[in-house]
Design a protein around this motif. Structure first.
Motif, mmCIF file in Angstrom:
data_model
loop_
_atom_site.group_PDB
_atom_site.id
_atom_site.type_symbol
_atom_site.label_atom_id
_atom_site.label_comp_id
_atom_site.label_asym_id
_atom_site.label_seq_id
_atom_site.Cartn_x
_atom_site.Cartn_y
_atom_site.Cartn_z
ATOM 1 N N ARG A 149 87.173 58.702 53.634
ATOM 2 C CA ARG A 149 86.426 57.538 54.102
ATOM 3 C C ARG A 149 86.193 56.607 52.922
ATOM 4 O O ARG A 149 85.638 57.020 51.898
ATOM 5 N N ARG A 150 86.637 55.382 53.023
ATOM 6 C CA ARG A 150 86.461 54.403 51.954
ATOM 7 C C ARG A 150 85.844 53.138 52.535
ATOM 8 O O ARG A 150 86.135 52.754 53.669
ATOM 9 N N TRP A 151 84.985 52.533 51.775
ATOM 10 C CA TRP A 151 84.313 51.331 52.252
ATOM 11 C C TRP A 151 84.119 50.341 51.108
ATOM 12 O O TRP A 151 84.073 50.710 49.925
ATOM 13 N N ASP A 152 84.059 49.063 51.481
ATOM 14 C CA ASP A 152 83.729 47.990 50.552
ATOM 15 C C ASP A 152 82.955 46.935 51.343
ATOM 16 O O ASP A 152 82.446 47.208 52.438
ATOM 17 N N ARG A 153 82.927 45.722 50.847
ATOM 18 C CA ARG A 153 82.153 44.681 51.518
ATOM 19 C C ARG A 153 82.763 44.240 52.845
ATOM 20 O O ARG A 153 82.087 43.634 53.683
ATOM 21 N N HIS A 154 84.046 44.556 53.025
ATOM 22 C CA HIS A 154 84.745 44.054 54.210
ATOM 23 C C HIS A 154 85.135 45.159 55.194
ATOM 24 O O HIS A 154 85.232 44.898 56.398
ATOM 25 N N ASP A 155 85.390 46.353 54.714
ATOM 26 C CA ASP A 155 85.944 47.408 55.578
ATOM 27 C C ASP A 155 85.173 48.708 55.410
ATOM 28 O O ASP A 155 84.524 48.954 54.386
ATOM 29 N N GLU A 194 83.591 58.889 37.042
ATOM 30 C CA GLU A 194 82.236 58.444 37.377
ATOM 31 C C GLU A 194 82.236 57.425 38.516
ATOM 32 O O GLU A 194 81.230 56.734 38.723
ATOM 33 N N ARG A 195 83.388 57.338 39.207
ATOM 34 C CA ARG A 195 83.552 56.373 40.302
ATOM 35 C C ARG A 195 83.337 54.932 39.820
ATOM 36 O O ARG A 195 82.842 54.086 40.548
ATOM 37 N N SER A 196 83.742 54.700 38.586
ATOM 38 C CA SER A 196 83.493 53.387 37.981
ATOM 39 C C SER A 196 84.730 52.500 37.936
ATOM 40 O O SER A 196 84.630 51.319 37.579
ATOM 41 N N ASN A 197 85.913 53.051 38.272
ATOM 42 C CA ASN A 197 87.124 52.238 38.196
ATOM 43 C C ASN A 197 87.163 51.159 39.271
ATOM 44 O O ASN A 197 87.789 50.110 39.095
ATOM 45 N N GLN A 198 86.534 51.427 40.412
ATOM 46 C CA GLN A 198 86.508 50.465 41.518
ATOM 47 C C GLN A 198 85.039 50.214 41.884
ATOM 48 O O GLN A 198 84.520 50.788 42.845
ATOM 49 N N PRO A 199 84.349 49.375 41.147
ATOM 50 C CA PRO A 199 82.904 49.213 41.359
ATOM 51 C C PRO A 199 82.543 48.630 42.727
ATOM 52 O O PRO A 199 81.423 48.821 43.192
ATOM 53 N N ASP A 200 83.477 47.936 43.360
ATOM 54 C CA ASP A 200 83.169 47.328 44.658
ATOM 55 C C ASP A 200 83.536 48.219 45.837
ATOM 56 O O ASP A 200 83.420 47.802 46.987
ATOM 57 N N GLU A 201 83.996 49.432 45.550
ATOM 58 C CA GLU A 201 84.402 50.337 46.620
ATOM 59 C C GLU A 201 83.654 51.656 46.512
ATOM 60 O O GLU A 201 83.251 52.071 45.433
#
Length: 280
Positions: free
Chosen positions: A72-78, A98-105
């Protein structure tokens, strides 16, 4: 219409009765009552109506549920849930430790249990594959289900057996998958399996029907399938040394020497490395 099996005592007796009555009608042009009684009396005397033996059956357990990774992946749009065929390593590399490579996801990777419609079955021990009439009826009643959205695949359904045939862009291949979760009871053998024969062009890839003329497994496969763990590694090492198989350097899957690329269950398909020439 009931099809009689002349190999069984009951089927043979009914066929003989039909022949006697047919001969009587041919001689007399009818069925005279006295003559019919004379035929039926010794015919009925063959049967034992006092002890009706129960049919010999066995109960097959349903297949155990499987598991699959869901991402399950989420961001501002999906906010999507996807099937994921790998372990968590690839996801960790993408998002970072640290889940820091994709800060918007954000993401959540977890195992889900696949709950099928499996059920116990009562299967006769004297299993016989459906006769010609039943097979023709099942083939005429076959259904085709085209793909209707992104969550399903085209398939045919014959007597409860689903066969998916589809184009897979990621694997760059035409894929065929057979699902045996809910076949008709008459197809299930006492061991819970369904007899299969799979052909591609004129090559038989699988035939476990046990029918006369069915190909037997190759000698190497028979040795590996019957060997214990320690013996299996010795056989594998000998097969590698004799160039009967080769080991894929990418996924470590063993393929037959006659194959040009990896035949592992994943999307690897790495070409077979060139053979090393012995030094002069």
């Amino acid at each position: 219409m009931i099809t009689l099996d002349s190999r069984t005592p009951t089927g043979k007796a009914v066929i003989e009765l039909h022949q006697l009555l047919t001969e009587l009608e041919a001689r007399t042009g009818e069925w005279p009552g006295a003559d019919v009684v004379g035929i039926l009396e010794p015919w009925i005397a063959q049967f034992d109506f006092t002890t009706a033996s129960a049919p010999a059956n066995t109960v097959t357990a349903p297949r155990p549920p499987g598991q699959i990774w869901l991402l399950r992946r989420w961001d501002r749009h999906d906010d999507d849930v996807l099937l994921f065929a790998d372990e968590s390593t690839a996801v960790d590399l993408y998002y970072g430790p640290e889940r820091s490579n994709q800060p918007d996801e954000g993401y959540s990777l977890y195992l889900a249990t696949i709950s099928g419609r499996g059920r116990p079955r009562i299967v006769p021990l004297d299993y016989r594959f459906p006769d010609a009439h039943a097979c023709e009826r099942a083939n005429r009643d076959a259904l085709f289900h085209p793909q209707t959205d992104a969550n399903d695949l085209p398939c045919t359904k014959v007597d409860g057996v689903l066969v998916f045939t589809y184009l897979d862009q990621e694997r760059s291949a035409v894929c065929v998958a057979i699902h045996l979760d809910n076949p008709s009871d008459r197809l299930v053998r006492p061991d819970g399996t369904v007899p299969l024969r799979i052909e591609v062009e004129d090559t038989v890839l699988l035939d476990d029907s046990g029918a006369e003329g069915a190909p037997r497994p190759a000698l190497l496969d028979r040795l590996l399938n019957t060997a214990e763990a320690g013996q299996r590694e010795v056989i594998r090492s000998a097969a590698l040394a004799a160039s009967l198989i080769w080991c894929c350097p990418a996924c470590r899957w063993d393929s037959l020497e006659t194959t040009c690329c990896c035949e592992g269950p994943g999307p690897c398909r790495k070409p077979q490395p060139p053979k090393e020439r012995p030094s002069a």
